[in-house]
Scaffold this motif. Sequence first.
Motif, PDB file in Angstrom:
ATOM      1  N   ARG A 197      -2.962   0.290  -3.946  1.00 45.58           N
ATOM      2  CA  ARG A 197      -2.695  -1.032  -3.313  1.00 45.58           C
ATOM      3  C   ARG A 197      -2.208  -1.831  -4.526  1.00 45.58           C
ATOM      4  O   ARG A 197      -3.151  -1.912  -5.505  1.00 45.58           O
ATOM      5  CB  ARG A 197      -3.768  -1.625  -2.410  1.00 45.58           C
ATOM      6  CG  ARG A 197      -3.410  -2.962  -1.988  1.00 45.58           C
ATOM      7  CD  ARG A 197      -4.487  -3.561  -1.213  1.00 45.58           C
ATOM      8  NE  ARG A 197      -5.760  -3.414  -1.743  1.00 45.58           N
ATOM      9  CZ  ARG A 197      -7.067  -3.097  -0.943  1.00 45.58           C
ATOM     10  NH1 ARG A 197      -6.925  -2.941   0.426  1.00 45.58           N
ATOM     11  NH2 ARG A 197      -8.309  -3.110  -1.598  1.00 45.58           N
TER      12      ARG A 197
ATOM     13  N   VAL B 139       1.037  -1.269  -0.061  1.00 50.63           N
ATOM     14  CA  VAL B 139       0.006  -0.058   0.226  1.00 50.63           C
ATOM     15  C   VAL B 139       0.830   1.197  -0.019  1.00 50.63           C
ATOM     16  O   VAL B 139       1.790   1.334   0.368  1.00 50.63           O
ATOM     17  CB  VAL B 139      -0.974  -0.095   1.273  1.00 50.63           C
ATOM     18  CG1 VAL B 139      -1.564   1.367   1.160  1.00 50.63           C
ATOM     19  CG2 VAL B 139      -1.800  -1.137   1.240  1.00 50.63           C
TER      20      VAL B 139
ATOM     21  N   SER C  35     -11.149   3.240   1.389  1.00 50.74           N
ATOM     22  CA  SER C  35     -10.754   2.187   0.657  1.00 50.74           C
ATOM     23  C   SER C  35     -11.774   1.516  -0.325  1.00 50.74           C
ATOM     24  O   SER C  35     -11.688   0.455  -0.492  1.00 50.74           O
ATOM     25  CB  SER C  35     -10.400   1.112   1.736  1.00 50.74           C
ATOM     26  OG  SER C  35      -9.397   1.387   2.395  1.00 50.74           O
TER      27      SER C  35
END
Length: 153
Positions: free
Chosen positions: A104, A16, A132
């Motif tokens: 990511r 990440v 996210s």
Amino acid sequence: MNPVRYRDLAVGASYVGTARTLTQSDLSLSCMLTGDWHPIHADEVFCRAEGMPGPMFHGPYGILLAMGMSTRLPEFAEPVIGALGLREWCYRRPLVVGDTVHVRTSICEKRIASSGGRAVVERRFELLDTQSRIIQEGYGSTLLRLVSEEEET
């Protein structure tokens, strides 16, 4: 981050990156570079009238962000020869000024190339927002030059 050797790459490993907030300057630069000044990218009044949150970045700008932000996710110990291409790239959410995004990457596959002395690393790229949520995603291949044991020392 410490560089990762090809032999130590683990399929399934994820990396990440740090976040970046998109600015009006970023959007203007995208319009200038592409020459695409469609109202969906450049006209606040038009976008609000159409129920959009504001002018949206060009879809390929997300690809540019994801590729740039993932350059060192992971940082390969072996020299990168180049990208071999992208596939199955999907736009899931719009990108607008003020969005904060990060990337990511996950290792999907690795293999020695048929020519020997080179390896292909397949990665999944996800451009994510602060909650996210996936904004854009897809797969890409990177070609590495394998370093001999003599070169490592």
